[in-house]
Design a protein around this motif. Structure first.
Motif, short mmCIF file in Angstrom:
data_model
loop_
_atom_site.label_atom_id
_atom_site.label_comp_id
_atom_site.label_asym_id
_atom_site.label_seq_id
_atom_site.Cartn_x
_atom_site.Cartn_y
_atom_site.Cartn_z
N ASN A 159 -17.51 -5.53 -13.55
CA ASN A 159 -17.65 -4.23 -14.21
C ASN A 159 -17.04 -3.07 -13.42
O ASN A 159 -16.50 -2.13 -14.00
CB ASN A 159 -19.11 -3.95 -14.56
N LYS A 160 -17.09 -3.13 -12.09
CA LYS A 160 -16.58 -2.01 -11.30
C LYS A 160 -15.07 -1.84 -11.46
O LYS A 160 -14.57 -0.74 -11.68
CB LYS A 160 -16.95 -2.20 -9.83
N LYS A 161 -14.34 -2.97 -11.34
CA LYS A 161 -12.89 -2.85 -11.49
C LYS A 161 -12.51 -2.55 -12.94
O LYS A 161 -11.58 -1.79 -13.20
CB LYS A 161 -12.19 -4.13 -11.03
N LEU A 162 -13.24 -3.16 -13.88
CA LEU A 162 -12.95 -2.88 -15.28
C LEU A 162 -13.12 -1.39 -15.59
O LEU A 162 -12.33 -0.80 -16.34
CB LEU A 162 -13.86 -3.71 -16.19
N TYR A 163 -14.15 -0.79 -15.00
CA TYR A 163 -14.36 0.64 -15.23
C TYR A 163 -13.18 1.45 -14.70
O TYR A 163 -12.71 2.40 -15.35
CB TYR A 163 -15.66 1.09 -14.56
N ILE A 164 -12.66 1.05 -13.54
CA ILE A 164 -11.47 1.73 -12.99
C ILE A 164 -10.28 1.55 -13.93
O ILE A 164 -9.51 2.50 -14.17
CB ILE A 164 -11.15 1.17 -11.59
N LEU A 165 -10.14 0.34 -14.47
CA LEU A 165 -8.99 0.05 -15.34
C LEU A 165 -9.08 0.75 -16.69
O LEU A 165 -8.09 0.80 -17.42
CB LEU A 165 -8.86 -1.46 -15.55
N THR A 166 -10.25 1.29 -17.03
CA THR A 166 -10.33 2.05 -18.29
C THR A 166 -9.50 3.32 -18.22
O THR A 166 -9.26 3.97 -19.25
CB THR A 166 -11.79 2.42 -18.63
N ASN A 167 -9.04 3.66 -17.02
CA ASN A 167 -8.16 4.82 -16.85
C ASN A 167 -6.77 4.40 -16.36
O ASN A 167 -6.03 5.23 -15.83
CB ASN A 167 -8.78 5.80 -15.84
N ASP A 168 -6.44 3.13 -16.54
CA ASP A 168 -5.15 2.62 -16.07
C ASP A 168 -4.00 3.28 -16.83
O ASP A 168 -4.12 3.63 -18.01
CB ASP A 168 -5.09 1.10 -16.24
N LYS A 179 -12.50 -1.95 -24.14
CA LYS A 179 -13.16 -2.88 -25.06
C LYS A 179 -14.12 -3.81 -24.31
O LYS A 179 -15.26 -4.04 -24.75
CB LYS A 179 -12.11 -3.70 -25.81
N THR A 180 -13.67 -4.30 -23.16
CA THR A 180 -14.50 -5.22 -22.39
C THR A 180 -15.70 -4.51 -21.78
O THR A 180 -16.80 -5.07 -21.73
CB THR A 180 -13.65 -5.88 -21.27
N MET A 181 -15.51 -3.28 -21.33
CA MET A 181 -16.63 -2.52 -20.76
C MET A 181 -17.71 -2.27 -21.80
O MET A 181 -18.90 -2.27 -21.49
CB MET A 181 -16.14 -1.20 -20.19
N LYS A 182 -17.33 -2.08 -23.05
CA LYS A 182 -18.33 -1.88 -24.10
C LYS A 182 -19.18 -3.13 -24.27
O LYS A 182 -20.40 -3.05 -24.48
CB LYS A 182 -17.63 -1.53 -25.42
N ILE A 183 -18.54 -4.30 -24.16
CA ILE A 183 -19.28 -5.56 -24.24
C ILE A 183 -20.24 -5.68 -23.06
O ILE A 183 -21.40 -6.08 -23.20
CB ILE A 183 -18.30 -6.75 -24.27
N ILE A 203 -28.42 1.47 -17.18
CA ILE A 203 -28.43 2.86 -17.64
C ILE A 203 -27.29 3.64 -17.00
O ILE A 203 -26.60 4.43 -17.63
CB ILE A 203 -29.78 3.53 -17.33
N SER A 204 -27.06 3.38 -15.71
CA SER A 204 -25.98 4.06 -15.00
C SER A 204 -24.63 3.69 -15.58
O SER A 204 -23.77 4.54 -15.80
CB SER A 204 -26.02 3.69 -13.51
N ILE A 205 -24.43 2.40 -15.84
CA ILE A 205 -23.17 1.96 -16.42
C ILE A 205 -22.97 2.58 -17.80
O ILE A 205 -21.90 3.04 -18.16
CB ILE A 205 -23.14 0.42 -16.54
N HIS A 206 -24.05 2.60 -18.57
CA HIS A 206 -23.97 3.14 -19.92
C HIS A 206 -23.59 4.62 -19.90
O HIS A 206 -22.79 5.08 -20.71
CB HIS A 206 -25.31 2.95 -20.62
N SER A 207 -24.13 5.35 -18.94
CA SER A 207 -23.87 6.78 -18.89
C SER A 207 -22.41 7.07 -18.58
O SER A 207 -21.86 8.09 -19.00
CB SER A 207 -24.77 7.44 -17.84
N LYS A 208 -21.75 6.16 -17.85
CA LYS A 208 -20.34 6.35 -17.52
C LYS A 208 -19.47 6.25 -18.76
O LYS A 208 -18.36 6.78 -18.79
CB LYS A 208 -19.89 5.31 -16.50
N GLN A 209 -19.96 5.53 -19.76
CA GLN A 209 -19.15 5.32 -20.96
C GLN A 209 -19.29 6.44 -21.97
O GLN A 209 -18.56 6.48 -22.95
CB GLN A 209 -19.55 3.99 -21.61
N LYS A 210 -20.24 7.32 -21.77
CA LYS A 210 -20.46 8.41 -22.73
C LYS A 210 -19.45 9.53 -22.51
O LYS A 210 -18.97 9.75 -21.43
CB LYS A 210 -21.89 8.94 -22.60
#
Length: 210
Positions: A159-168, A179-183, A203-210
Motif C-alpha cells: 500500500n505504501k508504494k501504491l499510494y506514492i504511485l497514485t501521483n506517478d 484503482k488498486t488503492m481503492k481495493i 482509517i489513516s489509509i482511507h483518509s489519504k484517499q479523500k
C-alpha cells in the motif's frame, strides 16, 4: 513428442519446447479469466508434463526458464505440480516475468508461493515501466481472487508504494495504482471491522484517499 523431448540433441529439444509453447501460449494468454488452458490435461495424460518436470529438475541445458514459461501458460488458472511449483515461481520472479505469474495467480494454490517469494519486496524495487504495470496487475489479481489472508498480506506489503504511485507521472501507472488503492482501502476497512489485524490503520489509509 515425448521421445523428441528425450533427445540428446539440444537443438531438437529446443525446437520441441518451441512447438509446445507455440501450441499453448496463445490460448493461455487469450482465454478468459480463471479458465484453464484446454491443453493442460491432455499434456498431463500423454506424459509430456512429466518429461518437462524431469528436465527442469535435472537443470539440463539452458531450458529451465523456457520450461517455466511453458508451465505458466499451461497451468493458467490451475495448480502447478507441487514438486516444481516453488522452482517455477522462483525462476519467473528472477526474470521479473510478472505477466507469466499473473496467469498462475488465477489459481489460489499458486498464490501462496507467489506471496512467499516476497511479492511486496519485489514491488518495492526500482522497476521499469512495463514491469511496474505487470506487477500491479499481479497485485490486483491476488486482491481480487485471493484468500482473505493473502489479500491482507498483499495490501499491507504494497500500500505504501501504491499510494506514492497514485501521483506517478505515467498516466497508466497512476490510474492503475489509484484503482488498486481503492481495493486496498476496502480490504483494510473490512479487516479492521473484523478485528483480524490490529496493526492495520485502515482509517489513516482511507483518509489519504479523500
Amino acid at each position: 513428442m515425448v521421445k523428441i523431448i528425450d533427445s540428446h540433441d539440444h537443438k531438437v529439444v529446443a525446437e520441441a519446447f518451441s512447438l509446445i509453447e507455440g501450441m499453448i501460449n496463445c490460448i493461455g494468454k487469450k482465454d478468459e479469466q480463471r479458465k484453464q488452458n484446454p491443453f493442460c490435461q491432455s499434456l498431463i495424460d500423454n506424459g509430456i508434463v512429466d518429461k518437462l518436470i524431469q528436465h527442469i529438475d535435472s537443470r539440463r541445458g539452458n531450458y529451465n526458464i523456457q520450461i517455466a514459461h511453458l508451465f505458466a501458460y499451461l497451468f493458467k488458472a490451475a495448480p502447478l505440480p507441487s514438486q516444481i511449483r516453488k522452482q517455477v515461481i522462483d525462476q519467473l520472479f528472477e526474470r521479473e516475468d510478472f505477466d507469466k505469474l499473473l496467469l498462475l495467480a488465477e489459481c489460489r494454490e499458486n498464490q501462496d508461493d507467489i506471496i512467499a517469494n516476497d511479492l511486496g519486496s519485489q514491488f518495492n524495487k526500482d522497476l521499469g515501466y512495463f514491469s511496474t504495470i505487470d506487477i500491479i496487475h499481479l497485485i490486483n489479481k491476488i486482491l481480487e481472487l485471493g484468500s482473505n489472508s493473502n489479500k491482507a498480506k498483499i495490501a499491507l506489503a504494497t500500500n505504501k508504494k501504491l499510494y506514492i504511485l497514485t501521483n506517478d507521472e505515467e498516466e497508466k501507472i497512476r490510474k492503475k495504482s489509484i484503482k488498486t488503492m481503492k481495493i486496498i482501502v476496502d480490504i483494510f476497512e473490512q479487516v479492521e471491522e473484523e478485528g483480524q489485524f490490529e496493526d492495520i490503520d485502515a482509517i489513516s489509509i482511507h483518509s489519504k484517499q479523500k
